[in-house]
Design a protein around this motif. Structure first.
Motif, short mmCIF file in Angstrom:
data_model
loop_
_atom_site.label_atom_id
_atom_site.label_comp_id
_atom_site.label_asym_id
_atom_site.label_seq_id
_atom_site.Cartn_x
_atom_site.Cartn_y
_atom_site.Cartn_z
N UNK A 19 46.88 24.09 23.24
CA UNK A 19 45.82 23.33 23.92
C UNK A 19 44.52 23.62 23.17
N UNK A 20 43.46 22.93 23.59
CA UNK A 20 42.18 23.21 22.93
C UNK A 20 41.04 23.15 23.94
N UNK A 21 39.84 23.39 23.44
CA UNK A 21 38.66 23.43 24.31
C UNK A 21 38.50 22.15 25.12
N UNK A 22 38.67 21.01 24.45
CA UNK A 22 38.55 19.73 25.15
C UNK A 22 39.42 19.73 26.41
N UNK A 23 40.71 20.02 26.20
CA UNK A 23 41.67 19.93 27.31
C UNK A 23 41.41 20.99 28.37
N UNK A 24 41.04 22.18 27.90
CA UNK A 24 40.82 23.25 28.88
C UNK A 24 39.63 22.93 29.79
N UNK A 47 34.12 12.35 22.26
CA UNK A 47 35.56 12.39 22.47
C UNK A 47 35.91 13.03 23.81
N UNK A 48 35.10 14.01 24.18
CA UNK A 48 35.35 14.68 25.46
C UNK A 48 35.30 13.67 26.61
N UNK A 182 34.82 23.02 21.59
CA UNK A 182 35.70 21.92 21.97
C UNK A 182 36.99 21.90 21.15
N UNK A 183 36.86 22.23 19.87
CA UNK A 183 38.03 22.15 18.99
C UNK A 183 38.85 23.43 18.93
#
Ligand code: ADP
Ligand code: TZD
Ligand code: MG
Length: 576
Positions: A19-24, A47-48, A182-183
């Protein structure tokens, strides 16, 4: 982790779910019940926002961050959950900051989340894209400010922001998310485990039994008691308890602007139309979720008369006690718990002295009767009273609609004229008397409640957020904006005798704000009489179509600074 790094991993590693920052961030917000984000896209959050939308969060994309911020602040007020505003770095952040400070000042829970530039570059002041030390700037303007640097801290960081915003006295929280976050990639399972669901974000705060007894003893001794209800009481959503307390006590109540409707303005105990009398003549005042700030003349001076006063104050913030005058009976706790404790301890309760109740009701009835004929006038050009008389009836017929109100005369007169019948149906300029809340509030009110919204706006006030009519049209929100167009700030008649520039308080005469709405596919109407106004507003409220009505008001009808001209310094040396 870069794509190259992922490629270089052994097969087994690469197959691990990541997972990544965006999803978390999205997962953490959703886990905590966030359904809506108010935002303006751009680097690093474009993108967020797309991904949030894809994951089922509603994203309201605004034209200016200040309006998105005001929307988030009032969403917090209306729902008791923090409203979320998302912005880009430096300028976007600063645009949102006014609203964050506003939320803090008004005790509304809100979280301003801003993307930020690279820490290493910002801290060495090497001139990054949109470089700014946002965390340091936000700190003095909000209740709490945090920065998350690592993906594994997203869960705890968001939990902390939510709890800080809603617990105790609610307020604004700033959350700084550097672009790099985020990434950042991490193991999905570890990511899931790192998320935190905030349990009991705003725990009940039970008042001390001694404090309740003291308060009731003071109230029992009153000859001319008064209850003042503030927007904290409306926020608390303890509507039934407050109503029972007011009715059982038999004490006249005065609602502050946004507390109107907590009990209907037409309630027999409502002293709204006898404000000066009750403030000056009362001897014991029960403050419920209202501060003794400038809006109540700091609890002293001429407004409060010459009789000695005793204050009972119910508030969640202990520091509020004795902030302006001595509080004889401080009751610290959440309003629901405090009012219920008072109710439980009241026992058989004697009504306040009949002569006091009679003084209040006759003054109120007298003032209401005096106002009535003015509200029925059908003058052209319209004056404030003629136009407001129409809106008053429309709101009476539609008690579920939410009224947004800003301006000077447009605010002060609408507050007095338009009765509100249900809790949290009137939202306005609040503690600062700020212009610019209009369209942001309208959008959030429509989105959060699903109810129709009527905005009563001064032409100047509207200008601060007017571009968001496009947002209203884009999201097809049931918002009807009525602009009281008197050609300017306070009045449209000022003249600059010194040169050819217009006076500073006047705008283009005869402007047609209704055309702005038409530009975006909404309904625009020019209304020149109370009858036309009535027809247009009724149609808008029935259809739910985004509508803007340019209500042409006599430019000479208003007064400087509305009802607060006393706060306006004027030079004795000024050449007339
Ligand atoms: P108004 O402008 O309507 O007079 P204020 O904004 O000045 O109201 O006051 C609101 C008060 O309500 C603040 O002092 C705040 O601490 C208090 N408050 C907000 N929510 C609660 C709550 N749930 N319980 C108790 N007090 C609250
Ligand atoms: N800027 C901000 C952010 N808030 C403010 N309150 C002001 C400026 C000063 N101000 C007021 O206090 S009321 C007002 C301004 C500019 C506008 C009043 O004009 P209006 O209403 O057209 O909105 P009326 O009906 O003409 O009085
Ligand atoms: Mg005006």
């Amino acid at each position: 982790m870069s794509d190259a790094a992922v490629k270089a991993m052994p097969a087994q590693e690469a197959e691990r779910e990541l997972t990544d920052g965006f999803h978390l961030i999205i997962d953490a917000l959703k886990l905590n019940g966030v359904k809506t984000i108010y935002a303006v896209p751009g680097i690093p959050i474009t993108d967020f926002l797309r991904m949030s939308q894809a994951e089922g969060i509603r994203v309201l994309s605004f034209r200016h961050e200040q309006n998105a911020g005001y929307a988030a602040s009032i969403a917090g007020y209306l729902t008791k959950a923090p409203g979320i505003c998302l912005t880009v770095s430096a300028p976007g952040f600063l645009n949102g900051l006014t609203a964050l400070a506003h939320a803090t000042t008004n005790c509304f829970p809100m979280i301003l989340i801003s993307g930020s530039s690279e820490r290493e570059i910002v801290d060495l002041q090497q001139g990054d894209y949109e470089e700014m030390d946002q965390l340091a700037i936000a700190k003095p303007l909000c209740k709490a400010a945090y920065r998350i640097l690592h993906a594994q801290d997203i869960g705890i960081g968001i939990a902390r922001a939510i709890r800080s915003a809603v617990s105790g006295r609610p307020g604004g929280v700033y959350l700084d998310l550097p672009a790099k976050l985020f990434g950042q990639v991490m193991d999905a399972e570890a990511g899931r485990k790192s998320l935190v669901k905030v349990i009991d974000a705003a725990p009940a705060q039970i008042p001390a039994p001694d404090a309740i007894k003291r308060a009731l003893d003071v109230l029992k001794g009153a000859k001319r008691p008064l209850i003042v209800l503030g927007k904290g009481a409306a926020y608390a959503q303890a509507d039934d308890a407050i109503r029972s307390f007011v009715e059982k006590s038999g004490v006249p109540f005065l609602p502050m602007s946004m507390a109107k409707g907590l009990l209907p303005d037409t309630h027999p105990q409502c002293a709204g139309a006898a404000r000066s009398t009750v403030l000056a003549q009362s001897d014991v005042v029960v403050m419920i979720g209202a501060r003794l700030n400038w809006l109540l003349s700091h609890g002293k001076g001429k407004t409060w008369g010459t009789e000695p006063k005793k204050f009972i104050q119910i508030d969640i913030e202990p520091k509020e006690m004795d902030s302006n005058v001595e509080i004889a009976a401080p009751v610290v706790g959440d309003i629901g718990s405090c009012v219920n404790a008072m109710l439980a301890a009241m026992g058989g309760w004697a009504a306040p002295p009949a002569d006091w109740v009679k003084t209040v009701t006759s003054k109120r009835d007298e003032n209401v009767a005096k106002m009535a004929p003015r509200l029925m006038n059908n003058n052209v050009p319209m004056d404030y009273h003629g136009a407001l008389g129409v809106l008053r009836t429309i709101v009476k017929e539609r008690p579920d609609a939410i009224l947004v109100n800003e301006g000077a005369n447009t605010l002060d007169l609408a507050r007095g004229v338009i009765d509100i019948y249900k809790p949290r149906k009137r939202i306005d300029v609040g503690t600062w008397g700020v212009m610019g809340i209009g369209m942001g509030y309208a959008i959030a009110a429509a989105v959060e409640t699903g109810k129709p919204v009527l905005c009563v706006e001064g032409d100047s006030a509207f200008g601060f957020s007017g571009m968001e009519v496009e947002t209203i049209c884009r999201y097809k929100l049931p918002v009807c904006v009525v602009i009281f167009n008197n050609n300017g700030i306070y009045r449209g008649t000022d003249v600059n005798k010194a040169g050819s520039d217009p006076a500073t308080t006047v705008f283009v005469a005869g402007a047609r704000y209704d055309k702005m709405m038409e530009a975006f596919g909404g309904v625009g109407i020019n209304a020149t009489s109370p009858d036309e106004l009535k027809r247009a507003v009724n149609e808008a409220m029935d259809s739910g179509k985004p509508t803007l009505i340019n209500a042409v008001i006599d430019p000479a009808a208003g007064s400087e600074s509305g009802r607060i001209g006393n706060l306006n310094p004027q030079s004795a040396l000024r050449k007339k």
